[in-house]
Design a protein around this motif. Structure first.
Motif, PDB file in Angstrom:
ATOM      1  N   ARG A 166       0.834  -1.206   0.000  1.00 43.15           N
ATOM      2  CA  ARG A 166       0.000   0.000   0.000  1.00 43.15           C
ATOM      3  C   ARG A 166       0.872   1.261   0.000  1.00 43.15           C
ATOM      4  N   LEU A 167       1.888   1.260   0.859  1.00 42.09           N
ATOM      5  CA  LEU A 167       2.779   2.413   0.922  1.00 42.09           C
ATOM      6  C   LEU A 167       3.543   2.602  -0.390  1.00 42.09           C
ATOM      7  N   ALA A 168       4.003   1.499  -0.948  1.00 44.41           N
ATOM      8  CA  ALA A 168       4.781   1.578  -2.177  1.00 44.41           C
ATOM      9  C   ALA A 168       3.949   2.140  -3.323  1.00 44.41           C
ATOM     10  N   GLN A 169       2.691   1.756  -3.380  1.00 45.47           N
ATOM     11  CA  GLN A 169       1.815   2.260  -4.426  1.00 45.47           C
ATOM     12  C   GLN A 169       1.660   3.776  -4.325  1.00 45.47           C
ATOM     13  N   LEU A 170       1.518   4.259  -3.084  1.00 45.46           N
ATOM     14  CA  LEU A 170       1.439   5.706  -2.867  1.00 45.46           C
ATOM     15  C   LEU A 170       2.745   6.393  -3.254  1.00 45.46           C
ATOM     16  N   ALA A 171       3.862   5.797  -2.837  1.00 48.71           N
ATOM     17  CA  ALA A 171       5.167   6.414  -3.087  1.00 48.71           C
ATOM     18  C   ALA A 171       5.481   6.508  -4.572  1.00 48.71           C
ATOM     19  N   ARG A 172       5.006   5.547  -5.348  1.00 48.78           N
ATOM     20  CA  ARG A 172       5.296   5.548  -6.789  1.00 48.78           C
ATOM     21  C   ARG A 172       4.451   6.577  -7.543  1.00 48.78           C
ATOM     22  N   LYS A 173       3.280   6.915  -6.999  1.00 48.37           N
ATOM     23  CA  LYS A 173       2.336   7.752  -7.738  1.00 48.37           C
ATOM     24  C   LYS A 173       2.213   9.175  -7.202  1.00 48.37           C
ATOM     25  N   THR A 174       2.567   9.374  -5.921  1.00 45.91           N
ATOM     26  CA  THR A 174       2.320  10.667  -5.299  1.00 45.91           C
ATOM     27  C   THR A 174       3.574  11.541  -5.302  1.00 45.91           C
ATOM     28  N   PRO A 175       3.492  12.764  -5.807  1.00 52.09           N
ATOM     29  CA  PRO A 175       4.672  13.641  -5.836  1.00 52.09           C
ATOM     30  C   PRO A 175       4.985  14.275  -4.480  1.00 52.09           C
ATOM     31  N   ILE A 176       3.955  14.364  -3.615  1.00 53.92           N
ATOM     32  CA  ILE A 176       4.160  14.933  -2.286  1.00 53.92           C
ATOM     33  C   ILE A 176       3.475  14.034  -1.273  1.00 53.92           C
ATOM     34  N   PHE A 177       4.152  13.803  -0.146  1.00 52.75           N
ATOM     35  CA  PHE A 177       3.670  12.821   0.825  1.00 52.75           C
ATOM     36  C   PHE A 177       3.575  13.459   2.205  1.00 52.75           C
ATOM     37  N   PRO A 178       2.501  13.177   2.952  1.00 53.34           N
ATOM     38  CA  PRO A 178       2.393  13.729   4.307  1.00 53.34           C
ATOM     39  C   PRO A 178       3.471  13.154   5.224  1.00 53.34           C
ATOM     40  N   ALA A 179       4.207  14.020   5.897  1.00 50.30           N
ATOM     41  CA  ALA A 179       5.259  13.578   6.812  1.00 50.30           C
ATOM     42  C   ALA A 179       4.598  13.089   8.100  1.00 50.30           C
ATOM     43  N   ILE A 180       4.586  11.784   8.288  1.00 48.83           N
ATOM     44  CA  ILE A 180       3.956  11.162   9.453  1.00 48.83           C
ATOM     45  C   ILE A 180       5.027  10.400  10.208  1.00 48.83           C
ATOM     46  N   VAL A 222       8.848   5.767   2.481  1.00 47.72           N
ATOM     47  CA  VAL A 222       8.300   6.171   1.182  1.00 47.72           C
ATOM     48  C   VAL A 222       9.332   6.962   0.375  1.00 47.72           C
ATOM     49  N   THR A 223      10.215   7.687   1.054  1.00 47.85           N
ATOM     50  CA  THR A 223      11.275   8.420   0.349  1.00 47.85           C
ATOM     51  C   THR A 223      12.238   7.448  -0.322  1.00 47.85           C
ATOM     52  N   LEU A 224      12.603   6.378   0.391  1.00 53.38           N
ATOM     53  CA  LEU A 224      13.494   5.359  -0.181  1.00 53.38           C
ATOM     54  C   LEU A 224      12.833   4.645  -1.356  1.00 53.38           C
ATOM     55  N   ILE A 225      11.530   4.364  -1.222  1.00 53.52           N
ATOM     56  CA  ILE A 225      10.806   3.701  -2.310  1.00 53.52           C
ATOM     57  C   ILE A 225      10.779   4.596  -3.544  1.00 53.52           C
ATOM     58  N   ALA A 226      10.500   5.873  -3.334  1.00 52.34           N
ATOM     59  CA  ALA A 226      10.468   6.823  -4.459  1.00 52.34           C
ATOM     60  C   ALA A 226      11.835   6.900  -5.139  1.00 52.34           C
ATOM     61  N   GLU A 227      12.902   6.999  -4.340  1.00 50.69           N
ATOM     62  CA  GLU A 227      14.248   7.082  -4.897  1.00 50.69           C
ATOM     63  C   GLU A 227      14.597   5.832  -5.703  1.00 50.69           C
ATOM     64  N   ALA A 228      14.163   4.667  -5.213  1.00 51.41           N
ATOM     65  CA  ALA A 228      14.433   3.420  -5.924  1.00 51.41           C
ATOM     66  C   ALA A 228      13.712   3.361  -7.261  1.00 51.41           C
ATOM     67  N   ASN A 229      12.662   4.189  -7.386  1.00 50.54           N
ATOM     68  CA  ASN A 229      11.913   4.267  -8.637  1.00 50.54           C
ATOM     69  C   ASN A 229      12.282   5.504  -9.462  1.00 50.54           C
ATOM     70  N   GLY A 230      13.405   6.139  -9.094  1.00 53.11           N
ATOM     71  CA  GLY A 230      13.887   7.280  -9.856  1.00 53.11           C
ATOM     72  C   GLY A 230      13.113   8.561  -9.639  1.00 53.11           C
ATOM     73  N   LYS A 232      11.934  11.860  -6.891  1.00 52.67           N
ATOM     74  CA  LYS A 232      12.285  12.617  -5.697  1.00 52.67           C
ATOM     75  C   LYS A 232      10.990  12.942  -4.967  1.00 52.67           C
ATOM     76  N   MET A 233      10.886  12.470  -3.735  1.00 49.29           N
ATOM     77  CA  MET A 233       9.659  12.652  -2.963  1.00 49.29           C
ATOM     78  C   MET A 233       9.743  13.919  -2.111  1.00 49.29           C
ATOM     79  N   ARG A 234       8.747  14.776  -2.221  1.00 48.39           N
ATOM     80  CA  ARG A 234       8.610  15.935  -1.333  1.00 48.39           C
ATOM     81  C   ARG A 234       7.667  15.542  -0.207  1.00 48.39           C
ATOM     82  N   THR A 235       7.994  15.971   1.008  1.00 43.73           N
ATOM     83  CA  THR A 235       7.146  15.650   2.148  1.00 43.73           C
ATOM     84  C   THR A 235       6.614  16.931   2.781  1.00 43.73           C
ATOM     85  N   SER A 236       5.444  16.833   3.406  1.00 38.98           N
ATOM     86  CA  SER A 236       4.791  17.993   3.990  1.00 38.98           C
ATOM     87  C   SER A 236       4.386  17.698   5.431  1.00 38.98           C
ATOM     88  N   LYS A 237       4.958  18.458   6.391  1.00 37.90           N
ATOM     89  CA  LYS A 237       4.581  18.302   7.788  1.00 37.90           C
ATOM     90  C   LYS A 237       3.133  18.735   8.015  1.00 37.90           C
TER      91      LYS A 237
END
Length: 285
Positions: A166-180, A222-230, A232-237
């Motif tokens: 579930r997390l990987a699917q989000l990381a591959r598709k979402t350009p910005i991720f909530p910092a949790i 999710v940052t590592l997953i995004a990087e592995a898929n080429g 760059k993940m932005r996160t938002s507090k």
């Protein structure tokens, strides 16, 4: 050495067989489906150890499914062990689950760390059926029939089911991720396979909670997953705080993003593959 692995199509069993074929080709590993198999027709005498990885896992929990969980996860486990023991198998390894502890993740402050000696209090049908199987197996144990109970936390690896997917699917598709700030005890499938091999080689008994040598923060993961898929993940507090306040009591959100950490001191910290390398292998294998 010959090992019977139950769960012909299960994730852990099939991954273990592949890992052993690559690293220990001299060891005979046979996968077998036991749900529909007549146990009396299995020649257990040819095996040195049984790794029981077959289970009912991702089934909606209802009053109707309670009997099926008990039949497959508890009764089948006991009957399999009885057959193996009577045939002279010396070692039985049971793949249980941290669900026996009844902890499902949360957002407590300070972070709650679960001791592995904590008395299990499973709340799900899955956890209850696994814990009942554990108790029955311990009653069968004697010097000639050693039982190892393995309670892994979240397992991840290539094509794995569950929360990681579930997390990987989000990381591959979402350009910005909530910092949790949820943290997780996890174990990479190759690390688990290496650990299971060691348990069987040593004919070890007892209860084990193997995990990677470090817990992982959800945002880091999710940052590592995004990087592995080429990517760059932005996160938002801000998005993280809003998501947590709005969704923290929803079970699937707690399971995916909440903290579920088991003490490091008493667990088996097994890391044949590092966290960053394991994410790369998971995403690119």
């Amino acid at each position: 050495m010959r090992i019977l692995v139950t769960g012909q199509k299960g994730y852990v069993g099939t991954q273990f067989e592949s890992w052993m074929a690559q690293h220990y080709p001299e060891v005979g590993v046979e996968l077998l489906s036991v749900r529909t198999q007549n146990l009396a027709a299995i020649d257990f005498s040819q095996y040195d150890a049984v790794l029981h990885a077959a289970a009912l896992v991702h089934r909606k929990e209802t009053s109707e499914s309670a009997g099926e969980y008990h039949r497959i996860n508890t009764e089948l486990t006991e009957n399999l062990a009885l057959r193996a023991k009577s045939a002279g198998v010396k070692h039985f390894v049971f793949l249980s689950t941290v669900a026996v502890y009844g902890e499902e993740g949360g957002f407590e402050e300070p972070e709650k760390v679960i001791p592995i000696q904590q008395v299990p209090r499973p709340t799900s049908l899955y956890g209850k059926s696994k814990y009942e199987a554990e108790k029955r197996l311990k009653q069968l144990e004697n010097p000639d029939f050693q039982v190892a109970i393995v309670r892994p936390p979240m397992i991840y690896g290539p094509n794995c089911p569950g929360n990681y997917a579930r997390l990987a699917q989000l990381a591959r598709k979402t350009p910005i991720f909530p910092a949790i700030s949820g943290n997780r005890s996890m174990i990479f499938i190759d690390n688990l396979s290496a650990f299971l091999n060691e348990v069987m080689r040593e004919k070890a008994s007892g209860i084990y909670v193997p995990q990677n040598s470090e817990t992982v923060n959800t945002t880091q993961l999710v940052t590592l997953i995004a990087e592995a898929n080429g990517k760059k993940m932005r996160t938002s507090k801000l998005a993280g705080n809003l998501s947590r306040k709005a969704l923290q009591n929803i079970p699937i959100f707690k399971k995916t993003f909440g903290t579920l950490v088991f003490e490091m001191e008493s667990t088996i910290k097994y890391e044949a593959v590092s966290l960053s390398d394991s994410i790369w292998k998971t995403e690119n294998r």
